[in-house]
Each structure stands twice: as structure tokens, then as C-alpha cells.
Design a protein around this motif. Structure first.
Motif, PDB file in Angstrom:
ATOM      1  N   SER A  89       0.810  -1.204   0.000  1.00 32.87           N
ATOM      2  CA  SER A  89       0.000   0.000   0.000  1.00 32.87           C
ATOM      3  C   SER A  89       0.852   1.267   0.000  1.00 32.87           C
ATOM      4  O   SER A  89       0.315   2.355  -0.131  1.00 32.87           O
ATOM      5  CB  SER A  89      -0.929  -0.001   1.221  1.00 32.87           C
ATOM      6  OG  SER A  89      -0.166  -0.078   2.420  1.00 32.87           O
ATOM      7  N   PHE A  90       2.161   1.141   0.176  1.00 35.15           N
ATOM      8  CA  PHE A  90       3.043   2.302   0.189  1.00 35.15           C
ATOM      9  C   PHE A  90       3.554   2.574  -1.229  1.00 35.15           C
ATOM     10  O   PHE A  90       3.902   1.664  -1.969  1.00 35.15           O
ATOM     11  CB  PHE A  90       4.224   2.076   1.137  1.00 35.15           C
ATOM     12  CG  PHE A  90       3.812   1.880   2.571  1.00 35.15           C
ATOM     13  CD1 PHE A  90       3.511   2.963   3.372  1.00 35.15           C
ATOM     14  CD2 PHE A  90       3.681   0.609   3.107  1.00 35.15           C
ATOM     15  CE1 PHE A  90       3.129   2.794   4.683  1.00 35.15           C
ATOM     16  CE2 PHE A  90       3.302   0.418   4.414  1.00 35.15           C
ATOM     17  CZ  PHE A  90       3.023   1.516   5.201  1.00 35.15           C
ATOM     18  N   SER A  91       3.616   3.853  -1.577  1.00 30.60           N
ATOM     19  CA  SER A  91       4.035   4.228  -2.926  1.00 30.60           C
ATOM     20  C   SER A  91       5.545   4.279  -3.072  1.00 30.60           C
ATOM     21  O   SER A  91       6.060   4.231  -4.179  1.00 30.60           O
ATOM     22  CB  SER A  91       3.435   5.596  -3.297  1.00 30.60           C
ATOM     23  OG  SER A  91       3.891   6.588  -2.389  1.00 30.60           O
ATOM     24  N   SER A 134       7.055  10.636   5.611  1.00 37.52           N
ATOM     25  CA  SER A 134       5.874  10.601   4.756  1.00 37.52           C
ATOM     26  C   SER A 134       5.103   9.330   5.082  1.00 37.52           C
ATOM     27  O   SER A 134       5.686   8.250   5.200  1.00 37.52           O
ATOM     28  CB  SER A 134       6.250  10.611   3.275  1.00 37.52           C
ATOM     29  OG  SER A 134       5.110  10.352   2.478  1.00 37.52           O
ATOM     30  N   LYS A 135       3.778   9.449   5.237  1.00 35.76           N
ATOM     31  CA  LYS A 135       2.953   8.273   5.530  1.00 35.76           C
ATOM     32  C   LYS A 135       2.936   7.293   4.369  1.00 35.76           C
ATOM     33  O   LYS A 135       2.613   6.123   4.545  1.00 35.76           O
ATOM     34  CB  LYS A 135       1.523   8.715   5.850  1.00 35.76           C
ATOM     35  CG  LYS A 135       1.386   9.491   7.141  1.00 35.76           C
ATOM     36  CD  LYS A 135      -0.072   9.713   7.504  1.00 35.76           C
ATOM     37  CE  LYS A 135      -0.759  10.590   6.474  1.00 35.76           C
ATOM     38  NZ  LYS A 135      -2.170  10.882   6.863  1.00 35.76           N
ATOM     39  N   GLU A 136       3.287   7.768   3.157  1.00 38.00           N
ATOM     40  CA  GLU A 136       3.209   6.931   1.958  1.00 38.00           C
ATOM     41  C   GLU A 136       4.480   6.125   1.708  1.00 38.00           C
ATOM     42  O   GLU A 136       4.574   5.422   0.715  1.00 38.00           O
ATOM     43  CB  GLU A 136       2.920   7.806   0.728  1.00 38.00           C
ATOM     44  CG  GLU A 136       1.638   8.609   0.836  1.00 38.00           C
ATOM     45  CD  GLU A 136       0.426   7.715   1.044  1.00 38.00           C
ATOM     46  OE1 GLU A 136       0.369   6.654   0.409  1.00 38.00           O
ATOM     47  OE2 GLU A 136      -0.447   8.075   1.863  1.00 38.00           O
ATOM     48  N   GLN A 137       5.513   6.253   2.581  1.00 36.85           N
ATOM     49  CA  GLN A 137       6.772   5.549   2.332  1.00 36.85           C
ATOM     50  C   GLN A 137       6.990   4.445   3.364  1.00 36.85           C
ATOM     51  O   GLN A 137       6.588   4.561   4.520  1.00 36.85           O
ATOM     52  CB  GLN A 137       7.951   6.520   2.335  1.00 36.85           C
ATOM     53  CG  GLN A 137       8.268   7.148   3.687  1.00 36.85           C
ATOM     54  CD  GLN A 137       9.334   8.217   3.592  1.00 36.85           C
ATOM     55  OE1 GLN A 137       9.624   8.730   2.517  1.00 36.85           O
ATOM     56  NE2 GLN A 137       9.923   8.585   4.717  1.00 36.85           N
TER      57      GLN A 137
END
Length: 511
Positions: A6-8, A37-40
Motif C-alpha cells: 500500500s506504500f508508494s 511521509s505516511k506513503e513511504q
């Protein structure tokens, strides 16, 4: 991918050199100023100096739920650990170690103070570390991803700036690791002693990465050979011990490398000194790299983070977890429940009274309107019945004309499709064959089909190649150059023992 799917972005952190690399899809770039970053997904590693490893056996009668406690008790006892310190313990089972009465586990022990000291700067920058793994375990991805396809015993020697390690894998499973005496900093100090004059660490690393073991300066060359003679005297002792302790008859291959990149002549020197087959620890992982070379450990971390949980060793020492979502925290649940209860208590009486009043008012208005509309309704029903009869007659005639038109249209469409859209099979096959030859992939058979219902035109190519990398490289090339005309599908790559090659079926659907 595993849970981090789910992480980009994946970020790898080397806490010892304090450098960071980020990857998205198959591209890796260095980050000069890392941030949260919440996305990493952040992954880091422990050097071999940062943990104690041991092979521990426990009775097969111990239930799976009690394995952790049993190992902890035995580790404190066998390694004589300080009972006042609450060490961090992680373990992976040793499948190659067979016994009728015991199960064996590779146990890794870390002092919590080491985690706090080594990763302080990393946590300050990125706030959370999702995974901290002992460095020898990330080598598992070399086998999982078929970068190394050989079985048997393999040794890995890797020199880092603050550490160096020797790791053994047997039948593609981890069995042993050992911290070596000579890190790059220790090499540099010893080299300056032998040379009799100081040079800075950066210059020493440049000599290794750019000139290897045969620098143009004869004094450098002489002392480098003397230095590596001392290093491999120590390495040979470690290899001898590992062969005896783990009953290894011979090493199929020794891979050797450094953080500064490939050192020219080092693998040949190692093979001559140790008398073992040797290759450079310098693998192609399939990442697109811009600029200077990237440390193999960083690339391995990015590869490891992409593996499914059943394809890697689940061994995580992180104490820097990201907090759960607000709704899953205890405080968040309490606040949400309290707010919902308060809103319900206030809303129910007011909404009940308001809805009752609105319904009464609405009923009075509708009754008054009904009396006027009823007369109009009766008149319009008669008009509608007459027009409905006329409409049905016209509709029957229209349907007859539509059916006639549709038949003619379908005939013209089929003629046009055959003349304009019919694929030139020979030309398409020749075009694909050029791409197959370019990537050294052979075509065993070719099929073509058309779906009657969807008019979908599909070419089926049965391909064969001595390795999977050529097939995946071919698919990447076709997707990049022909995606405007075709949709590609490569379901499975299988291995054929009879021909010693990989087989796969590639489908190309005309858009």
C-alpha cells in the motif's frame, strides 16, 4: 509485495553512513534530505557487529506458542547474557538442521541500547522505521528472485565502511555469519601504517574503486597486496571454521564485494589465495540507477522489501513503529464512542418532534392539491389512452424498419472489418520475431484466435529461453514499444527439465 504494497515509496537507510535511497517501481535514487511521509515504507539493517547470533536447539515437544519463551530462556543461559538487560530477540528456523528430538533456530540478540544509539539520526529524519533486519538475512532475496540459481554452499564476503562480514548460505538457506576484522576504515588505518604516510579515507576508497589492487603507484600496489594478504589470512581461518562447524564439504562459490563498488582484481586475488571459485559481489537487480553506483546493501534492501512474507525471513528489530490510525487507538476509540453517544442523546428528541410536525404540515398541503389535480387526471387519462394506441402502431412500423436497417448495417460492418481491421498475421509475426531475436528468446509455436462475441484478436506465442531475465526483459521492451497497439499478458514462466530452459506463453491482444 507484502504488507508494504500500500506504500508508494520504499526508503532504505544506512544508519552507519547516514545515507538514504528511495525507490518507486524499478527506479532507485539517493535522497540527500530524507523526511517523514505516511506513503513511504522505511527499511534499515543491523551490521554484524550490532547483534549476536547463535544456533539454538529446543525440544520438538515444545508447542509453537511457547517457542519464543523457550528460546529466550535457553539463549540467556547458553550465551550467559546479563539477566538485568532486556535484550531484543528475533529468530528464524534452520530447516537444514535435522534432528529426531530437536528443532533448531538461528537466534539474533540485540542490546536495546544499540538500537537507540545507531538509529537515532535516522528516526529523527523519517520518524518511523518499519523494518530493521540483520544484514546477512537480506541476502535471501538473491535466491528468492533467482539472481543466484545455484544450490550448494555459498560464501559472501562484504567490506563496509564500519564493518565487514562473512555469511554462509547452504541450499539457499542462511546457516552462519561472522563479523570480520577489517572494515574499510580499519583497512585504511592499516594501509597508512604499511605505507608510512597518511592519506585520507576518501582517497583510499577511490584507489580501491577506480584502480583496484593494481594502482599505478608501485608503493600503493605493494602495500595493498600485503594488506589483503593479512585480511585473507583471517578470512581463511573463518572459512575453515565454518566448513568444520557446519559440515560443509566445499563451497560452490564465494562472492566478494565492497561498499565502494567492485574492486578490480579482488575476486581473482581471492580465488588464488583461498583456492575457491570466486565472483564479484556485484549483481544486477533490475533497478534503473541514475548517476553513481549504489551500495549492494541498499539495492538488496529495496529488493527484500518487495518480497512476500513467505519468501523472506520475518526478523524485525524495529522499536520505532508508526502509530495505528486514529480510529484504532484506544484514545481514539473512546473519543469516537463518547461523541457518538452524546450526539445520539441530543439528536433523538429533537428529530422526533421535528419530523412529526413536518409530516402533519405536508399532509394538509397534499390533500388540498389532490382535489385540484384529480379532475385534470381524469381528462388526461382519456387523452393518453388515445395517444398510446397511435404510438403502438407507429412503434411496430419503426421496429420493422430498425430490423431491416440493422441487418444491412451488420453486413457492411463485417465487410469493413475484414477489409480494414483484419490483421496482417505474417507481418505481425515477423515484427515480433525481430524482438524475440533481439532478446535471445526462441519462438516454439504461434497461435491466433478471434473471439466471436467480443471480436478480440489474440496472438499466442510459446517462448523458450535459457533464463528468465531474457523473457522479462523482452516483456518490458514489448510493453514499452507496442503498448499502443497491443495488450500483453504473460501468465507463467515454467522450467522444462528436459530442455533445461524456461517456457512461457505470451499473449498479445490487438487493441
Amino acid at each position: 509485495m507484502s504488507k508494504q504494497q500500500s506504500f508508494s515509496t520504499i526508503v532504505s537507510a544506512n544508519p552507519y553512513r547516514r545515507d538514504y535511497y528511495s525507490s518507486t517501481l524499478n527506479s532507485i535514487t539517493e535522497i540527500t534530505s530524507p523526511s517523514f511521509s505516511k506513503e513511504q515504507y522505511v527499511i534499515s539493517f543491523l551490521n554484524t557487529k550490532g547483534f549476536i547470533s547463535a544456533l539454538i536447539g529446543i525440544s520438538k515437544n515444545v508447542p509453537d506458542d511457547d517457542i519464543s519463551d523457550a528460546l529466550e530462556n535457553k539463549v540467556y543461559e547458553e550465551l550467559a547474557l546479563d539477566m538485568a538487560v532486556e535484550y531484543q530477540l528475533q529468530y528464524v528456523e534452520a530447516p537444514n538442521r535435522l534432528s529426531e528430538s530437536e528443532r533448531f533456530f538461528h537466534v539474533f540478540v540485540v542490546d536495546p541500547l544499540t538500537l537507540e544509539q545507531e538509529f537515532a539520526s535516522t528516526v529523527e529524519a523519517v520518524k518511523y522505521i518499519d523494518q530493521i533486519i540483520p544484514v546477512p538475512l537480506i541476502l535471501k532475496s538473491l535466491y528468492t528472485q533467482n539472481i543466484i540459481e545455484l544450490n550448494g554452499a555459498h560464501g559472501f564476503i562484504y567490506f563496509q565502511e564500519n564493518d565487514a562480514f562473512f555469511t554462509v548460505y547452504n541450499e539457499q538457506e542462511f546457516i552462519y555469519t561472522k563479523s570480520l576484522k577489517y572494515s574499510l576504515k580499519q583497512m585504511h588505518e592499516r594501509f597508512c601504517e604499511l605505507l608510512g604516510e597518511p592519506i585520507d579515507l576518501a582517497s583510499f576508497e577511490n584507489i580501491l574503486s577506480e584502480q583496484g589492487l593494481n594502482p599505478t603507484n608501485p608503493e600503493y600496489q605493494k602495500n595493498l597486496l600485503k594488506l589483503f594478504g593479512e585480511i585473507f589470512l583471517h578470512v581463511n581461518d573463518v572459512i575453515t571454521y565454518s566448513k568444520r562447524a557446519f559440515e560443509i564439504k566445499q563451497f560452490e562459490m564465494i562472492y566478494i564485494g565492497t561498499t565502494v563498488g567492485k574492486v578490480n582484481g579482488l575476486d581473482e586475488y581471492t580465488q588464488t589465495y583461498l583456492g575457491l571459485h570466486t565472483q564479484a559481489f556485484d549483481f544486477e537487480y533490475g533497478f534503473s540507477i541514475a548517476g553513481k553506483s549504489i551500495d549492494q546493501i541498499h539495492q538488496l534492501m529495496h529488493l527484500y522489501a518487495r518480497l512476500q512474507s513467505d519468501e523472506r525471513y520475518e526478523c524485525n528489530f524495529t522499536i520505532y513503529h508508526r502509530p495505528p490510525p486514529f480510529a484504532k487507538r484506544d484514545s481514539g476509540k473512546l473519543i469516537l464512542v463518547t461523541a457518538a453517544a452524546l450526539a445520539t442523546a441530543l439528536l433523538y428528541p429533537g428529530s422526533y418532534w421535528g419530523l412529526s410536525y413536518v409530516e402533519e404540515f405536508h399532509y394538509a398541503l397534499m390533500k388540498q392539491e389532490y382535489e385540484g389535480i384529480h379532475i385534470e387526471k381524469t381528462t388526461r387519462e382519456a387523452t393518453i389512452n388515445l395517444k398510446t394506441a397511435n404510438k403502438n402502431a407507429a412503434q411496430a412500423l419503426l421496429n420493422e424498419q430498425k430490423n431491416s436497417y440493422k441487418q444491412k448495417q451488420d453486413t457492411l460492418t463485417q465487410v469493413h472489418d475484414k477489409k480494414v481491421n483484419y490483421p496482417m498475421k505474417a507481418k505481425i509475426a515477423a515484427d515480433f520475431t525481430q524482438s524475440f531475436n533481439q532478446y535471445r528468446v526462441k519462438l516454439q509455436s504461434l497461435g491466433y484466435s478471434e473471439d466471436i462475441n467480443t471480436s478480440e484478436k489474440t496472438f499466442n506465442f510459446m517462448l523458450t529461453s535459457p533464463n528468465t531475465q531474457d523473457i522479462t526483459a523482452l516483456l518490458k521492451h514489448l510493453t514499452a514499444t507496442k503498448q499502443d497497439r497491443y495488450d500483453f499478458d504473460l501468465q507463467l514462466i515454467s522450467y522444462d527439465l528436459n530442455s533445461s530452459s524456461y517456457l512461457s506463453e505470451l499473449k498479445a491482444v490487438l487493441k
